[in-house]
Design a protein around this motif. Structure first.
Motif, short mmCIF file in Angstrom:
data_model
loop_
_atom_site.label_atom_id
_atom_site.label_comp_id
_atom_site.label_asym_id
_atom_site.label_seq_id
_atom_site.Cartn_x
_atom_site.Cartn_y
_atom_site.Cartn_z
N GLN A 201 -7.94 7.58 -8.11
CA GLN A 201 -9.02 8.82 -7.77
C GLN A 201 -7.39 9.87 -7.71
OE1 GLN A 201 -11.82 7.34 -5.14
NE2 GLN A 201 -12.68 6.84 -7.16
N GLN A 202 -6.82 9.34 -6.53
CA GLN A 202 -5.78 10.68 -5.89
C GLN A 202 -5.11 11.19 -7.57
OE1 GLN A 202 -6.14 11.56 -3.05
NE2 GLN A 202 -4.69 13.30 -3.84
N MET A 203 -4.71 9.86 -7.94
CA MET A 203 -3.94 10.61 -8.74
C MET A 203 -4.04 11.70 -10.12
SD MET A 203 -1.59 7.25 -11.65
CE MET A 203 -0.59 6.76 -10.00
N LEU A 204 -5.55 11.07 -10.08
CA LEU A 204 -5.67 12.11 -11.36
C LEU A 204 -6.77 13.61 -10.26
CD1 LEU A 204 -9.53 12.83 -10.97
CD2 LEU A 204 -9.52 10.53 -11.92
N GLU A 205 -6.74 13.08 -9.36
CA GLU A 205 -6.66 14.86 -8.76
C GLU A 205 -5.34 15.38 -8.14
OE1 GLU A 205 -8.32 14.46 -5.22
OE2 GLU A 205 -10.13 13.26 -4.84
N SER A 206 -3.79 14.65 -8.50
CA SER A 206 -3.05 15.07 -8.09
C SER A 206 -2.19 15.42 -9.55
CB SER A 206 -1.47 14.36 -7.84
OG SER A 206 -2.06 13.71 -6.50
N ALA A 207 -3.06 15.69 -10.87
CA ALA A 207 -3.25 16.28 -12.14
C ALA A 207 -3.67 17.37 -12.47
CB ALA A 207 -2.58 14.86 -12.84
N SER A 208 -3.07 18.77 -13.24
CA SER A 208 -4.03 18.94 -13.87
C SER A 208 -4.69 19.10 -15.77
CB SER A 208 -2.57 20.39 -14.37
OG SER A 208 -1.88 20.59 -13.24
N ARG A 209 -3.87 17.34 -15.75
CA ARG A 209 -5.16 17.02 -16.73
C ARG A 209 -5.03 15.97 -16.29
NH1 ARG A 209 -2.92 18.55 -22.29
NH2 ARG A 209 -4.17 17.07 -24.17
N LEU A 210 -5.82 14.77 -17.10
CA LEU A 210 -6.59 13.87 -17.27
C LEU A 210 -6.47 13.10 -18.24
CD1 LEU A 210 -7.10 10.75 -16.38
CD2 LEU A 210 -9.12 11.68 -15.87
N CYS A 211 -5.91 12.25 -19.39
CA CYS A 211 -5.67 11.55 -20.72
C CYS A 211 -6.14 10.03 -20.14
CB CYS A 211 -4.17 11.67 -21.01
SG CYS A 211 -4.02 10.75 -22.80
N VAL A 212 -7.04 9.93 -21.02
CA VAL A 212 -6.88 8.01 -20.44
C VAL A 212 -7.07 7.30 -21.85
CG1 VAL A 212 -9.43 6.29 -20.55
CG2 VAL A 212 -9.59 8.64 -19.18
N LEU A 213 -5.90 6.33 -21.15
CA LEU A 213 -5.78 5.48 -22.35
C LEU A 213 -6.97 4.30 -23.02
CD1 LEU A 213 -2.13 5.72 -21.78
CD2 LEU A 213 -3.55 7.63 -23.32
N ALA A 214 -7.27 4.37 -23.62
CA ALA A 214 -8.26 3.10 -23.90
C ALA A 214 -8.67 2.42 -24.93
CB ALA A 214 -9.94 3.24 -23.04
N ASP A 215 -7.95 1.06 -25.47
CA ASP A 215 -8.66 0.59 -26.79
C ASP A 215 -10.08 0.57 -26.77
OD1 ASP A 215 -9.30 -2.42 -26.40
OD2 ASP A 215 -7.15 -2.47 -25.15
N HIS A 216 -10.51 -0.14 -27.94
CA HIS A 216 -11.97 0.27 -28.58
C HIS A 216 -12.64 -0.81 -27.85
CE1 HIS A 216 -10.41 -2.68 -31.29
NE2 HIS A 216 -11.40 -3.74 -31.17
N THR A 217 -12.49 -2.37 -27.21
CA THR A 217 -12.71 -3.34 -26.91
C THR A 217 -13.21 -2.81 -25.13
OG1 THR A 217 -10.56 -3.71 -25.28
CG2 THR A 217 -11.12 -5.17 -27.60
N LYS A 218 -12.59 -1.27 -24.48
CA LYS A 218 -12.51 -1.33 -23.32
C LYS A 218 -14.36 -0.13 -22.81
CE LYS A 218 -8.77 -2.51 -22.13
NZ LYS A 218 -7.72 -1.46 -21.00
N PHE A 219 -14.98 0.00 -23.74
CA PHE A 219 -16.28 1.38 -24.31
C PHE A 219 -17.90 -0.19 -23.64
CE2 PHE A 219 -19.88 2.89 -26.29
CZ PHE A 219 -20.03 4.30 -26.08
N GLY A 220 -17.94 0.17 -23.10
CA GLY A 220 -19.40 -0.40 -22.75
C GLY A 220 -19.28 -0.96 -21.86
N LEU A 221 -17.76 -1.17 -21.26
CA LEU A 221 -17.44 -2.33 -19.83
C LEU A 221 -17.91 -1.26 -18.97
CD1 LEU A 221 -14.24 -4.28 -20.77
CD2 LEU A 221 -16.66 -5.05 -21.23
N SER A 222 -18.06 -1.69 -17.75
CA SER A 222 -17.41 -1.36 -16.47
C SER A 222 -16.97 -2.25 -15.73
CB SER A 222 -19.71 -1.42 -15.70
OG SER A 222 -19.84 -0.36 -16.47
N GLY A 223 -16.44 -2.09 -14.32
CA GLY A 223 -15.68 -2.48 -13.64
C GLY A 223 -16.74 -2.06 -12.31
N LEU A 224 -16.49 -3.32 -11.04
CA LEU A 224 -17.11 -2.95 -9.75
C LEU A 224 -16.90 -1.11 -9.07
CD1 LEU A 224 -17.87 -4.23 -7.42
CD2 LEU A 224 -16.29 -4.64 -6.68
N SER A 225 -15.39 -1.00 -9.25
CA SER A 225 -15.62 0.65 -8.59
C SER A 225 -15.43 1.74 -10.27
CB SER A 225 -14.25 0.39 -7.70
OG SER A 225 -14.63 -0.49 -6.88
N ARG A 226 -15.83 2.86 -9.86
CA ARG A 226 -16.19 4.07 -10.10
C ARG A 226 -14.87 4.87 -9.91
NH1 ARG A 226 -18.20 8.98 -10.49
NH2 ARG A 226 -18.78 9.90 -11.95
#
Length: 271
Positions: A201-226
């Motif tokens: 969260q702090q890393m993205l707050e320090s950035a002007s732009r957020l680019c998420v890198l996620a292959d297709h297997t990540k879609f629909g998954l949820s970890g403990l922390s948002r």
């Protein structure tokens, strides 16, 4: 349609919708009820879904389960390489960028050495090792300047905690490239580790732009922390295997969704 193609289509539909029904699949593929049930049996034996009455759901894992780096690196290597090849095209000479710890961001780090005057902020010792090695072997050019946050090391080799958060809070970068555990319409981007979520969260707050890198297997998954909601992402780079329905849903939240072609050559970097 061959059985393998049909089964992949079933998996794609599951990843997009979370559940499939036998009656819907019979109509979609114009096959018998028995054929669909055999497909579901085959996919269930491979651990790709859970059969329920009248259909199937995604196989879920505990939201706090955190695979190690080596375990994650062994999955979907071609897709991660394709995503990294697409992501490097967003990096320009003279930029300051952030890479969080992850196997897809690690693949991106391996492509950064030719880009001049680059500064890379990371909470990943493995990514730092890649960039330092590139500097040591470069001929006539200096490799990227590397800033490592420090912190407590997680099972997935991320440096997290108050020290990492404080270090990141003092920095400003042009783009944050972030690998994630899961991408969900309801939960956004997530990770199994609470301290890692805070650091990201702090890393993205320090950035002007957020680019998420996620292959297709990540879609629909949820970890403990948002970490963040989908609306906070400017660009999502995934692989071309992502289902069309999932892409349509994601484009309702994210400005730019890029589908990286698997097996395509890396374009000229730093040009």
């Amino acid at each position: 349609m061959l059985a393998a193609q049909r089964q992949q289509a079933i998996v794609d539909r599951l990843q997009a919708e979370g559940v499939v029904r036998v009656t819907d699949l019979v109509h979609a593929f114009d096959v018998s009820d028995m054929t669909v049930r055999r497909d579901l049996d085959s996919l269930a034996r491979r651990g790709l879904l859970i059969k329920v009455h009248g259909g199937a759901t995604l196989r879920s894992s505990p939201t706090s389960e955190e695979p190690g780096f080596a375990a994650k690196a062994a999955r979907d290597g071609a897709e991660k390489a394709a995503i990294a090849a697409a992501a490097v095209g967003l990096v320009e000479p003279g930029m300051a960028i952030a890479l969080n710890s992850g196997t897809t961001t690690h693949a991106l780090a391996q492509l950064l050495a030719p880009i001049p005057d680059l500064t890379v902020v990371t909470n990943s010792p493995r990514i730092a090792d890649v960039l330092w090695a590139a500097d040591a072997t470069a001929t006539g050019t200096r490799g990227p300047v590397v800033i490592v946050t420090g912190g407590v090391r997680t099972p997935s080799d991320a440096l997290v905690g108050p020290l990492a958060v404080h270090a990141l809070s003092t920095l400003n970068v042009d783009v944050c490239f972030m690998g994630v555990h899961g991408v969900s319409l309801e939960r956004g981007i997530t990770t199994p580790n609470l301290l890692e979520a805070q650091t990201n969260q702090q890393m993205l707050e320090s950035a002007s732009r957020l680019c998420v890198l996620a292959d297709h297997t990540k879609f629909g998954l949820s970890g403990l922390s948002r970490i963040a909601g989908l609306e906070e992402i400017q660009t999502l780079i995934t692989d071309e295997t992502m289902s069309a329905s999932a892409v349509d849903l994601l484009r309702g939240y994210i400005d730019e969704v890029v589908l990286a072609p698997v097996g395509a050559p890396v374009q000229g970097v730093g040009a």
